[in-house]
Design a protein around this motif. Structure first.
Motif, PDB file in Angstrom:
ATOM      1  N   THR A 170       0.829  -1.207   0.000  1.00  0.00           N
ATOM      2  CA  THR A 170       0.000   0.000   0.000  1.00  0.00           C
ATOM      3  C   THR A 170       0.863   1.256   0.000  1.00  0.00           C
ATOM      4  OG1 THR A 170      -1.825  -1.101   1.136  1.00  0.00           O
ATOM      5  CG2 THR A 170      -1.723   1.295   1.323  1.00  0.00           C
ATOM      6  N   ARG A 171       1.863   1.270   0.859  1.00  0.00           N
ATOM      7  CA  ARG A 171       2.739   2.443   0.934  1.00  0.00           C
ATOM      8  C   ARG A 171       3.541   2.624  -0.347  1.00  0.00           C
ATOM      9  NH1 ARG A 171       5.026   1.593   7.152  1.00  0.00           N
ATOM     10  NH2 ARG A 171       2.969   1.243   8.069  1.00  0.00           N
ATOM     11  N   PHE A 172       3.976   1.521  -0.951  1.00  0.00           N
ATOM     12  CA  PHE A 172       4.748   1.607  -2.188  1.00  0.00           C
ATOM     13  C   PHE A 172       3.918   2.240  -3.302  1.00  0.00           C
ATOM     14  CE2 PHE A 172       5.877  -0.136  -6.338  1.00  0.00           C
ATOM     15  CZ  PHE A 172       7.211   0.238  -6.430  1.00  0.00           C
ATOM     16  N   VAL A 173       2.694   1.760  -3.480  1.00  0.00           N
ATOM     17  CA  VAL A 173       1.832   2.294  -4.542  1.00  0.00           C
ATOM     18  C   VAL A 173       1.508   3.760  -4.288  1.00  0.00           C
ATOM     19  CG1 VAL A 173      -0.436   2.138  -5.639  1.00  0.00           C
ATOM     20  CG2 VAL A 173       0.856   0.056  -5.147  1.00  0.00           C
ATOM     21  N   ALA A 174       1.189   4.109  -3.036  1.00  0.00           N
ATOM     22  CA  ALA A 174       0.864   5.494  -2.707  1.00  0.00           C
ATOM     23  C   ALA A 174       2.054   6.407  -2.970  1.00  0.00           C
ATOM     24  CB  ALA A 174       0.414   5.603  -1.250  1.00  0.00           C
ATOM     25  N   GLN A 175       3.250   5.972  -2.569  1.00  0.00           N
ATOM     26  CA  GLN A 175       4.456   6.769  -2.791  1.00  0.00           C
ATOM     27  C   GLN A 175       4.746   6.909  -4.276  1.00  0.00           C
ATOM     28  OE1 GLN A 175       6.273   8.625  -1.016  1.00  0.00           O
ATOM     29  NE2 GLN A 175       6.800   7.796   0.987  1.00  0.00           N
ATOM     30  N   TRP A 176       4.607   5.811  -5.018  1.00  0.00           N
ATOM     31  CA  TRP A 176       4.857   5.853  -6.463  1.00  0.00           C
ATOM     32  C   TRP A 176       3.906   6.828  -7.151  1.00  0.00           C
ATOM     33  CZ3 TRP A 176       1.661   4.725 -10.590  1.00  0.00           C
ATOM     34  CH2 TRP A 176       2.272   4.673 -11.848  1.00  0.00           C
ATOM     35  N   ALA A 177       2.623   6.738  -6.809  1.00  0.00           N
ATOM     36  CA  ALA A 177       1.629   7.618  -7.418  1.00  0.00           C
ATOM     37  C   ALA A 177       1.886   9.078  -7.066  1.00  0.00           C
ATOM     38  CB  ALA A 177       0.229   7.200  -6.969  1.00  0.00           C
ATOM     39  N   ALA A 178       2.252   9.338  -5.806  1.00  0.00           N
ATOM     40  CA  ALA A 178       2.517  10.710  -5.374  1.00  0.00           C
ATOM     41  C   ALA A 178       3.692  11.298  -6.145  1.00  0.00           C
ATOM     42  CB  ALA A 178       2.790  10.743  -3.877  1.00  0.00           C
ATOM     43  N   GLY A 179       4.778  10.531  -6.269  1.00  0.00           N
ATOM     44  CA  GLY A 179       5.931  11.010  -7.015  1.00  0.00           C
ATOM     45  C   GLY A 179       5.601  11.254  -8.467  1.00  0.00           C
ATOM     46  N   ALA A 180       4.808  10.358  -9.064  1.00  0.00           N
ATOM     47  CA  ALA A 180       4.424  10.517 -10.466  1.00  0.00           C
ATOM     48  C   ALA A 180       3.616  11.790 -10.679  1.00  0.00           C
ATOM     49  CB  ALA A 180       3.621   9.296 -10.921  1.00  0.00           C
ATOM     50  N   LEU A 181       2.707  12.084  -9.758  1.00  0.00           N
ATOM     51  CA  LEU A 181       1.887  13.293  -9.881  1.00  0.00           C
ATOM     52  C   LEU A 181       2.736  14.557  -9.797  1.00  0.00           C
ATOM     53  CD1 LEU A 181      -1.209  12.260  -7.718  1.00  0.00           C
ATOM     54  CD2 LEU A 181      -1.216  12.782 -10.169  1.00  0.00           C
ATOM     55  N   VAL A 182       3.678  14.587  -8.857  1.00  0.00           N
ATOM     56  CA  VAL A 182       4.538  15.770  -8.722  1.00  0.00           C
ATOM     57  C   VAL A 182       5.376  15.953  -9.978  1.00  0.00           C
ATOM     58  CG1 VAL A 182       6.434  16.821  -7.434  1.00  0.00           C
ATOM     59  CG2 VAL A 182       4.607  15.618  -6.202  1.00  0.00           C
ATOM     60  N   ARG A 183       5.989  14.870 -10.474  1.00  0.00           N
ATOM     61  CA  ARG A 183       6.821  14.978 -11.674  1.00  0.00           C
ATOM     62  C   ARG A 183       6.001  15.394 -12.889  1.00  0.00           C
ATOM     63  NH1 ARG A 183       8.812  10.285  -9.318  1.00  0.00           N
ATOM     64  NH2 ARG A 183       7.802   8.943 -10.870  1.00  0.00           N
ATOM     65  N   ALA A 184       4.785  14.883 -12.983  1.00  0.00           N
ATOM     66  CA  ALA A 184       3.920  15.250 -14.101  1.00  0.00           C
ATOM     67  C   ALA A 184       3.573  16.732 -14.070  1.00  0.00           C
ATOM     68  CB  ALA A 184       2.648  14.411 -14.079  1.00  0.00           C
ATOM     69  N   ALA A 185       3.267  17.242 -12.874  1.00  0.00           N
ATOM     70  CA  ALA A 185       2.926  18.663 -12.741  1.00  0.00           C
ATOM     71  C   ALA A 185       4.107  19.546 -13.123  1.00  0.00           C
ATOM     72  CB  ALA A 185       2.472  18.964 -11.316  1.00  0.00           C
ATOM     73  N   VAL A 186       5.301  19.157 -12.682  1.00  0.00           N
ATOM     74  CA  VAL A 186       6.502  19.925 -13.016  1.00  0.00           C
ATOM     75  C   VAL A 186       6.767  19.860 -14.512  1.00  0.00           C
ATOM     76  CG1 VAL A 186       9.006  20.049 -12.718  1.00  0.00           C
ATOM     77  CG2 VAL A 186       7.533  19.663 -10.735  1.00  0.00           C
ATOM     78  N   ALA A 187       6.621  18.677 -15.110  1.00  0.00           N
ATOM     79  CA  ALA A 187       6.863  18.513 -16.541  1.00  0.00           C
ATOM     80  C   ALA A 187       5.901  19.358 -17.357  1.00  0.00           C
ATOM     81  CB  ALA A 187       6.741  17.041 -16.923  1.00  0.00           C
ATOM     82  N   GLU A 188       4.650  19.410 -16.945  1.00  0.00           N
ATOM     83  CA  GLU A 188       3.668  20.232 -17.652  1.00  0.00           C
ATOM     84  C   GLU A 188       4.034  21.707 -17.603  1.00  0.00           C
ATOM     85  OE1 GLU A 188      -0.458  19.799 -16.930  1.00  0.00           O
ATOM     86  OE2 GLU A 188      -0.453  17.629 -17.164  1.00  0.00           O
ATOM     87  N   SER A 189       4.531  22.149 -16.450  1.00  0.00           N
ATOM     88  CA  SER A 189       4.900  23.557 -16.328  1.00  0.00           C
ATOM     89  C   SER A 189       6.080  23.885 -17.239  1.00  0.00           C
ATOM     90  CB  SER A 189       5.234  23.903 -14.872  1.00  0.00           C
ATOM     91  OG  SER A 189       6.464  23.317 -14.474  1.00  0.00           O
ATOM     92  N   ILE A 190       7.027  22.948 -17.376  1.00  0.00           N
ATOM     93  CA  ILE A 190       8.185  23.151 -18.243  1.00  0.00           C
ATOM     94  C   ILE A 190       7.765  23.135 -19.704  1.00  0.00           C
ATOM     95  CG2 ILE A 190      10.373  22.135 -19.013  1.00  0.00           C
ATOM     96  CD1 ILE A 190      10.732  21.083 -16.156  1.00  0.00           C
ATOM     97  N   ASP A 191       6.808  22.259 -20.010  1.00  0.00           N
ATOM     98  CA  ASP A 191       6.383  22.061 -21.395  1.00  0.00           C
ATOM     99  C   ASP A 191       5.352  23.086 -21.841  1.00  0.00           C
ATOM    100  OD1 ASP A 191       6.628  20.285 -23.728  1.00  0.00           O
ATOM    101  OD2 ASP A 191       4.509  19.897 -23.354  1.00  0.00           O
TER     102      ASP A 191
END
Length: 227
Positions: free
Chosen positions: A194-215
Motif C-alpha cells: 500500500t505504501r509503495f503504490v501510494a508513494q509511487w503515485a505521489a511522485g508521479a503526480l509531482v513529476r507530471a505537474a513539473v513537466a507540464e509547467s516546463i512544457d
C-alpha cells in the motif's frame, strides 16, 4: 485594556494548572474512551461515550457539545504528529515522499478510527441529502489540504495557482484513510504494498505537474516523465 506580563504569566500558570486538574482528567478520559470505541469500529455519540466512561451526560456535553466535535477531537488525537509535520527540503517531490513516510504508518495505526470518522461524514451527507440532518453540526474534514499544500510549497511560485491547487487536489486522492480502503480492502495489498503504490503515485503526480509547467501546460512531456 492592556495586560501586564506578570498578569499574563499568572493567567498562563492558571491555565496550565487547569489542564492538569479534574477537568483535564475528565476530558482525557472521554477522549481515551471515544478512541477505544472508534478503534473498535464504532462511531459513538456523546451519550454513548459518557456511558462507557461513566461520566454524566451533562458533563460530557460540556466538553463535547456534539458528536461532530467529539469525533473531530478523536481524529486530531489520532493524527497526532502528522498535524505538525514540517520539512526543511526545498524539493517538492522529496517533501511529499517525507510526508507520506511519516503519515502512512500513523494512518494505518488509527485506521479504524479514521474509518469510523469517515462513516460519520458519509452518514451526515446522506441525511443532508434527505433533508433529515436538521441543525446537527457538520463533521468537517480538511487537514490534508493544508498538509499537502505545505508539502508542495516549493512549487508555489513555479506553478500557476490553478495548477498548484490541482496538484494538491490530485495528491489528496491518495493521501488519507481512503487510500487504505482502495489498496488494502479492494486490492488486498499489505501495508508495504500500500505504501509503495501510494508513494509511487505521489511522485508521479509531482513529476507530471513539473513537466507540464516546463512544457507549457500541454502535458506532452508529462507522459515521458512518469512512465
Amino acid at each position: 485594556m492592556g495586560i501586564s506580563r506578570q498578569q499574563a504569566t499568572t493567567d498562563d500558570d492558571a491555565g496550565e494548572r487547569a489542564e492538569r486538574g479534574p477537568r483535564a482528567r475528565t476530558k482525557r478520559l472521554m477522549l481515551e474512551t471515544a478512541t477505544r470505541l472508534m478503534q473498535a469500529g464504532v462511531t459513538p455519540s456523546v451519550s454513548e461515550v459518557a456511558e462507557a466512561a461513566e461520566v454524566s451526560r451533562a458533563t460530557a456535553y460540556r466538553y463535547f457539545p456534539s458528536q461532530a466535535a467529539l469525533v473531530q477531537a478523536v481524529v486530531d488525537e489520532g493524527l497526532g504528529p502528522i498535524l505538525t509535520w514540517q520539512s526543511t527540503s526545498d524539493d517538492a517531490e522529496r517533501r511529499v515522499a517525507d510526508l507520506f513516510d511519516n503519515a502512512m504508518p500513523r494512518i494505518e495505526a488509527f485506521e479504524a478510527t479514521f474509518k469510523a470518522a469517515l462513516k460519520l461524514s458519509l452518514d451526515q451527507w446522506a441525511r443532508r441529502q434527505a433533508g433529515t440532518l436538521g441543525g446537527e453540526p457538520a463533521f468537517t474534514r480538511g487537514h490534508r489540504v493544508d498538509l499537502l499544500k505545505e508539502a508542495i510549497a516549493p512549487l508555489k511560485g513555479r506553478l500557476p495557482p490553478r495548477d498548484f491547487n490541482r496538484l494538491a487536489q490530485a495528491l489528496s486522492l491518495i493521501f488519507g484513510v481512503e487510500v487504505l480502503i482502495v489498496l488494502k480492502d479492494i486490492w488486498g495489498l499489505d501495508s508495504r504494498g500500500t505504501r509503495f503504490v501510494a508513494q509511487w503515485a505521489a511522485g508521479a503526480l509531482v513529476r507530471a505537474a513539473v513537466a507540464e509547467s516546463i512544457d507549457g501546460g500541454d502535458g506532452a512531456n508529462a507522459a515521458v516523465v512518469v512512465k
